[in-house]
Design a protein around this motif. Structure first.
Motif, short mmCIF file in Angstrom:
data_model
loop_
_atom_site.label_atom_id
_atom_site.label_comp_id
_atom_site.label_asym_id
_atom_site.label_seq_id
_atom_site.Cartn_x
_atom_site.Cartn_y
_atom_site.Cartn_z
N ILE A 106 -20.15 -4.88 -8.50
CA ILE A 106 -19.65 -4.97 -7.13
C ILE A 106 -18.23 -5.54 -7.15
N ALA A 107 -17.32 -4.84 -6.52
CA ALA A 107 -15.94 -5.31 -6.40
C ALA A 107 -15.69 -5.74 -4.96
N GLY A 108 -14.83 -6.72 -4.80
CA GLY A 108 -14.35 -7.11 -3.47
C GLY A 108 -12.87 -6.81 -3.37
N THR A 109 -12.40 -6.43 -2.21
CA THR A 109 -10.97 -6.18 -2.02
C THR A 109 -10.47 -6.76 -0.71
N ASP A 110 -9.24 -7.25 -0.73
CA ASP A 110 -8.63 -7.87 0.45
C ASP A 110 -7.13 -7.72 0.33
N GLU A 111 -6.45 -7.92 1.45
CA GLU A 111 -4.99 -7.83 1.46
C GLU A 111 -4.39 -9.13 1.98
N ALA A 112 -3.11 -9.30 1.70
CA ALA A 112 -2.34 -10.42 2.24
C ALA A 112 -1.02 -9.86 2.74
N GLY A 113 -0.63 -10.29 3.93
CA GLY A 113 0.69 -9.92 4.42
C GLY A 113 0.74 -8.79 5.43
N ARG A 114 -0.31 -8.63 6.23
CA ARG A 114 -0.22 -7.62 7.29
C ARG A 114 0.65 -8.08 8.45
N VAL A 132 0.34 -6.92 0.11
CA VAL A 132 -0.27 -6.90 -1.22
C VAL A 132 -1.78 -6.92 -1.08
N ALA A 133 -2.45 -6.05 -1.80
CA ALA A 133 -3.92 -6.08 -1.84
C ALA A 133 -4.36 -6.30 -3.27
N GLN A 135 -2.00 -4.39 -5.97
CA GLN A 135 -1.04 -3.34 -5.63
C GLN A 135 -0.25 -3.79 -4.41
N ALA A 136 1.05 -3.56 -4.43
CA ALA A 136 1.90 -3.89 -3.29
C ALA A 136 2.44 -2.61 -2.66
N GLN A 187 -2.26 1.66 7.29
CA GLN A 187 -2.39 2.64 6.20
C GLN A 187 -1.85 2.10 4.89
N ALA A 188 -0.78 1.34 4.96
CA ALA A 188 -0.22 0.73 3.74
C ALA A 188 -1.21 -0.26 3.13
N SER A 189 -1.87 -1.05 3.98
CA SER A 189 -2.86 -2.02 3.50
C SER A 189 -4.04 -1.32 2.83
N LEU A 190 -4.54 -0.27 3.48
CA LEU A 190 -5.68 0.48 2.92
C LEU A 190 -5.29 1.19 1.63
#
Length: 197
Positions: free
Chosen positions: A9-17, A25-26, A72-73, A86-89
Motif C-alpha cells: 500500500i502506497a500513500g501519496t500527498d502534495e505540498a504547495g497548492r 510537490v507531491a 515529483q514537482a 491537475q498539476a497536483s494530481l
C-alpha cells in the motif's frame, strides 16, 4: 505452504497548492509494518502540524529507515498551463509510478482520484492525519518544497520566500504589489495576475 503476500500500500500527498509562488510537490511512500510502527511512535502525522525543524527530523528518520519514496514537482509554468489541481494530481501520479515497488493500492490524500491511473486507488479525506503512509508522503513533499523555496529565496531575496514559502500572507502580497511578480510566481493566481506589467 507459503503465507499469503501482504498487499503493498502506497500513500501519496502534495505540498504547495495554496502558495502564489514556487512549485507544487507531491510524494508517494510505502511503509513496512516496522517502519510504520517506529515512525508513528516518533509522532508521524500531517506535516502541516509540525515545526520545520520537526519535519526535517522526521524526513531524516524516513530516509534512515529506508522507506521507499519518490517525489515529483511541477513548476509555476506548468501550474499556470494546466491549473493547480491537475498539476497536483500529475505530480502524485508521477511520484507513485516512479516507486521501486508497484503498489497493490494507492491511498490518495483528499477527495480527488488520480486520472488515467493504472493502479487501484482510494481517496482518504484528511488522510495525512489518518494514514501513516500518506503522512510520510506529506512530510517528504513538504520538506522538499520548503528546501526549494529556501533556494529560490537566495535567487529572489527581495520577496522573502524563506519566511513565507510563497504563501499569500500580507507581507508577501504587499511585495508582489510593489515589485510585480518574479519569474517563479504563479501568473494565473489571484494576488499575482493583477500585478503583471
Amino acid at each position: 505452504m507459503a503465507p499469503p503476500r501482504r498487499p503493498v500500500i502506497a500513500g501519496t500527498d502534495e505540498a504547495g497548492r495554496g502558495p502564489l509562488a514556487g512549485p507544487v510537490v507531491a510524494a508517494a511512500a510505502i511503509l513496512t509494518p516496522e517502519q510504520r510502527k517506529l515512525l508513528v511512535a516518533e509522532g508521524l502525522r500531517d506535516s502541516k502540524k509540525f515545526s520545520p525543524k520537526k519535519r526535517e527530523a522526521l524526513f531524516v528518520r524516513i530516509c534512515e529507515l529506508g522507506v521507499v519514496w519518490k517525489a515529483q514537482a511541477a513548476s509555476p509554468h506548468v501550474i499556470d498551463r494546466i491549473n493547480i489541481l491537475q498539476a497536483s494530481l500529475w505530480c502524485m501520479k508521477r511520484s507513485v509510478l516512479r516507486l521501486e515497488l508497484w503498489p497493490d493500492l494507492v491511498l490518495v490524500d483528499g477527495n480527488r482520484l488520480i486520472p488515467d491511473f493504472p493502479i487501484r486507488q482510494k481517496c482518504v479525506v484528511k488522510g495525512d492525519d489518518k494514514v501513516p503512509a500518506i503522512a510520510a508522503a506529506s512530510v517528504v513533499a513538504k520538506v522538499l518544497r520548503d528546501r526549494v523555496m529556501l533556494r529560490l529565496d537566495k535567487i529572489y531575496p527581495q520577496y522573502g520566500f524563506a519566511k513565507h514559502k510563497g504563501y499569500p500572507c500580507a507581507a508577501h502580497m504587499k511585495l508582489i504589489a510593489e515589485l510585480g511578480p518574479s519569474p517563479v510566481h504563479r501568473l494565473s493566481f489571484g494576488g499575482v495576475k493583477e500585478f503583471l506589467r
